[in-house]
Design a protein around this motif. Sequence first.
Motif, short mmCIF file in Angstrom:
data_model
loop_
_atom_site.label_atom_id
_atom_site.label_comp_id
_atom_site.label_asym_id
_atom_site.label_seq_id
_atom_site.Cartn_x
_atom_site.Cartn_y
_atom_site.Cartn_z
N HIS A 59 0.86 -1.18 0.00
CA HIS A 59 0.00 0.00 0.00
C HIS A 59 0.89 1.23 0.00
CE1 HIS A 59 -3.77 2.17 0.50
NE2 HIS A 59 -3.12 2.97 1.33
N ILE A 60 0.77 2.06 -1.03
CA ILE A 60 1.64 3.23 -1.18
C ILE A 60 1.11 4.37 -0.33
CG2 ILE A 60 2.70 4.83 -2.80
CD1 ILE A 60 2.23 2.77 -5.00
N LEU A 61 1.85 4.71 0.71
CA LEU A 61 1.44 5.77 1.61
C LEU A 61 1.83 7.14 1.08
CD1 LEU A 61 2.34 4.01 4.95
CD2 LEU A 61 0.06 4.80 4.30
N ILE A 109 -5.04 -3.98 8.41
CA ILE A 109 -3.82 -4.62 8.89
C ILE A 109 -2.73 -3.59 9.16
CG2 ILE A 109 -1.93 -6.18 8.21
CD1 ILE A 109 -4.06 -7.78 6.64
N MET A 110 -2.64 -2.61 8.27
CA MET A 110 -1.66 -1.54 8.44
C MET A 110 -1.93 -0.76 9.74
SD MET A 110 -0.61 1.28 5.56
CE MET A 110 -2.26 1.98 5.52
N GLU A 146 -3.26 -1.94 12.47
CA GLU A 146 -2.81 -2.78 13.59
C GLU A 146 -1.28 -2.78 13.69
OE1 GLU A 146 -4.39 -4.18 15.95
OE2 GLU A 146 -6.46 -3.96 15.29
N HIS A 147 -0.62 -2.76 12.54
CA HIS A 147 0.85 -2.73 12.51
C HIS A 147 1.38 -1.49 13.24
CE1 HIS A 147 4.96 -2.90 10.89
NE2 HIS A 147 4.79 -1.67 10.44
N TYR A 148 0.76 -0.35 12.99
CA TYR A 148 1.23 0.88 13.62
C TYR A 148 0.72 1.04 15.05
CZ TYR A 148 2.82 2.14 8.97
OH TYR A 148 3.47 2.13 7.75
N LEU A 149 -0.44 0.46 15.35
CA LEU A 149 -0.95 0.49 16.73
C LEU A 149 -0.02 -0.32 17.64
CD1 LEU A 149 -3.17 1.26 18.75
CD2 LEU A 149 -4.41 -0.81 18.05
N TYR A 151 -5.77 7.55 9.03
CA TYR A 151 -5.08 7.04 7.84
C TYR A 151 -4.14 8.08 7.28
CZ TYR A 151 -4.49 5.68 2.93
OH TYR A 151 -3.97 5.38 1.69
N GLN A 152 -4.55 9.34 7.29
CA GLN A 152 -3.73 10.42 6.75
C GLN A 152 -2.46 10.62 7.55
OE1 GLN A 152 -5.26 14.60 6.96
NE2 GLN A 152 -5.33 14.44 4.73
N LYS A 153 -2.51 10.34 8.85
CA LYS A 153 -1.35 10.55 9.72
C LYS A 153 -0.38 9.37 9.75
CE LYS A 153 -3.80 13.73 12.83
NZ LYS A 153 -4.34 13.93 14.21
N MET A 154 -0.72 8.28 9.13
CA MET A 154 0.16 7.10 9.16
C MET A 154 1.45 7.35 8.42
SD MET A 154 -2.40 3.86 8.64
CE MET A 154 -3.43 3.28 9.96
#
Length: 270
Positions: free
Chosen positions: A54-56, A134-135, A137-140, A267-270
């Motif tokens: 997923h391209i952030l 999933i992303m 949860e990865h950052y949480l 999502y924007q802050k990830m």
Amino acid sequence: MRIDTKSPLILETGKYIGNEVNQHSFDGIIASDTFYQDDIVSDWHCHQNPHFSHILNGGSIEIRENEKRRQQQGTSLYYYPGIIHQNISYVKGTRIFNLEFTEDFLTKYDLNIPDESYMFSQSALWGTNGLVKIMGEHYLDDQQSILAIQQLSIILLTFSVPIDRIGPLWTSRIKDLLYDHWNSPLSLGFISKELNLHPVTISRYFPQYFGCTIGDYLRRIKIEKALPMIRQKKHSLTEIAVDCGFADQAHFIKTYKRFMGITPKQYQKM
């Protein structure tokens, strides 16, 4: 475009062209936050394991046999193992979340590798909402994150079954129809006429093949269309809501959180 099929670089487990700065590996799952230098040109390469990206931020131009495509921020991609490709013209600040599955994970849970056709699909709807969850949860990264990622990964992989492999021809036709008219008022009568299919047949069997109602499928498409705009940070949530066919900002935020598990701002802050 001539592809060097004789000696492509094979990226082994957990390895990417960019630099991993945050990687979690457990139970045969590798989740990586990866940064890429601008204007680099990768070798022709392929991946040892199936993985999703997923391209952030940023993006690149990806070259495959007989295909050249700009991969932009906010989009999701799937890479089937062994498919050779090259990436060029990375945008400055490119950052990608990669989710990779080893044979250990697939064997343990009796899962199949998602079909090769998904790598060349124009629509990533089947994986985008699950991948973003999933992303998140990865950052949480709390005590429940590993369990959540395991469950969400199984859902992601088991949902990745080509519709035309399990359903009649009209399932592929209705998917194309919904993507073509995602931002237009649609009625069951119009869909029925376009497919030359009885409304009862569509209503009864659409959830069986797609796992949701037609309305929810369209909402997911609209969310998918909103992702690049959210990442670009050039538009307000109200503007994005209007452009993507939501009634207002509140409707957009509520729908987004329902499908993605997080808010647009998170999502924007990830």
